[in-house]
Write a protein that holds these residues in place. Structure first.
Motif, PDB file in Angstrom:
ATOM      1  N   GLN A  28       1.227  -0.502   0.160  1.00 45.47           N
ATOM      2  CA  GLN A  28       0.525   0.137  -0.011  1.00 45.47           C
ATOM      3  C   GLN A  28       1.001   1.590  -0.162  1.00 45.47           C
ATOM      4  OE1 GLN A  28      -2.024  -0.260   3.899  1.00 45.47           O
ATOM      5  NE2 GLN A  28      -0.148  -0.261   5.029  1.00 45.47           N
ATOM      6  N   GLN A  29       0.415   2.676   0.108  1.00 44.74           N
ATOM      7  CA  GLN A  29       0.560   3.479  -0.040  1.00 44.74           C
ATOM      8  C   GLN A  29       1.207   4.069   1.670  1.00 44.74           C
ATOM      9  OE1 GLN A  29      -1.497   6.383  -3.017  1.00 44.74           O
ATOM     10  NE2 GLN A  29       0.204   5.889  -3.923  1.00 44.74           N
ATOM     11  N   VAL A  30       2.479   4.279   1.852  1.00 44.30           N
ATOM     12  CA  VAL A  30       2.704   5.151   3.419  1.00 44.30           C
ATOM     13  C   VAL A  30       3.390   5.708   3.066  1.00 44.30           C
ATOM     14  CG1 VAL A  30       4.592   3.629   4.866  1.00 44.30           C
ATOM     15  CG2 VAL A  30       2.799   2.602   3.428  1.00 44.30           C
ATOM     16  N   VAL A  31       3.579   6.729   3.864  1.00 42.59           N
ATOM     17  CA  VAL A  31       4.397   7.753   4.633  1.00 42.59           C
ATOM     18  C   VAL A  31       5.723   7.787   4.435  1.00 42.59           C
ATOM     19  CG1 VAL A  31       4.144  10.842   4.644  1.00 42.59           C
ATOM     20  CG2 VAL A  31       2.521   9.524   3.919  1.00 42.59           C
ATOM     21  N   PHE A  32       7.036   8.253   4.614  1.00 44.33           N
ATOM     22  CA  PHE A  32       8.076   7.629   5.083  1.00 44.33           C
ATOM     23  C   PHE A  32       8.710   9.160   5.557  1.00 44.33           C
ATOM     24  CE2 PHE A  32       8.352   3.508   3.678  1.00 44.33           C
ATOM     25  CZ  PHE A  32       8.240   2.881   4.583  1.00 44.33           C
ATOM     26  N   TYR A  44      -2.184   8.625   4.419  1.00 49.27           N
ATOM     27  CA  TYR A  44      -1.504   7.289   5.077  1.00 49.27           C
ATOM     28  C   TYR A  44      -1.228   7.124   5.969  1.00 49.27           C
ATOM     29  CZ  TYR A  44      -2.339   9.087  -0.336  1.00 49.27           C
ATOM     30  OH  TYR A  44      -2.588   9.016  -1.728  1.00 49.27           O
ATOM     31  N   PRO A  45      -0.790   5.808   6.065  1.00 46.18           N
ATOM     32  CA  PRO A  45       0.260   5.298   7.216  1.00 46.18           C
ATOM     33  C   PRO A  45       1.144   6.052   7.416  1.00 46.18           C
ATOM     34  CG  PRO A  45      -0.541   3.403   6.428  1.00 46.18           C
ATOM     35  CD  PRO A  45      -1.231   4.702   5.428  1.00 46.18           C
ATOM     36  N   VAL A  46       1.440   6.557   7.897  1.00 43.86           N
ATOM     37  CA  VAL A  46       3.256   7.184   8.528  1.00 43.86           C
ATOM     38  C   VAL A  46       4.387   6.187   9.144  1.00 43.86           C
ATOM     39  CG1 VAL A  46       2.612   8.500  10.381  1.00 43.86           C
ATOM     40  CG2 VAL A  46       4.045   9.595   8.922  1.00 43.86           C
TER      41      VAL A  46
END
Length: 87
Positions: free
Chosen positions: A10-14, A43-45
């Motif tokens: 999935q799309q995730v923010v780092f 988004y999950p970070v």
């Protein structure tokens, strides 16, 4: 591939806390924390300690190791390297 065996991609923010930098990418990493992104999505970070924005190698702030000093230290400890085999 078997279904339900692979983690969700999935799309995730780092987010690099030390550099104040964040980027959106796809990953199997998960997090309970979320962030509202520029595109309006949530988004999950994942908070990381270091990324390409703060790593010394990528920023050009890497220290050069004093290899010449290490060689001198080795020669002092174990003798001069210029001598040939002892007869």
């Amino acid at each position: 591939m078997q279904k339900d065996k692979q983690p969700a991609y999935q799309q995730v923010v780092f987010r690099d806390r030390s550099a104040g930098y964040a980027f959106l990418t796809r990953s199997t990493a998960t997090s309970d924390h979320t962030i509202d992104w520029d595109d309006g999505g949530t988004y999950p970070v994942i908070d990381v300690e270091i990324s390409s924005e703060s790593h010394p190698f990528y920023t050009g702030k890497a220290r050069v190791v004093d290899s010449e000093g290490q060689v001198a230290k080795f020669e002092r400890r174990y003798g001069d390297g210029d001598k040939g085999p002892e007869a």
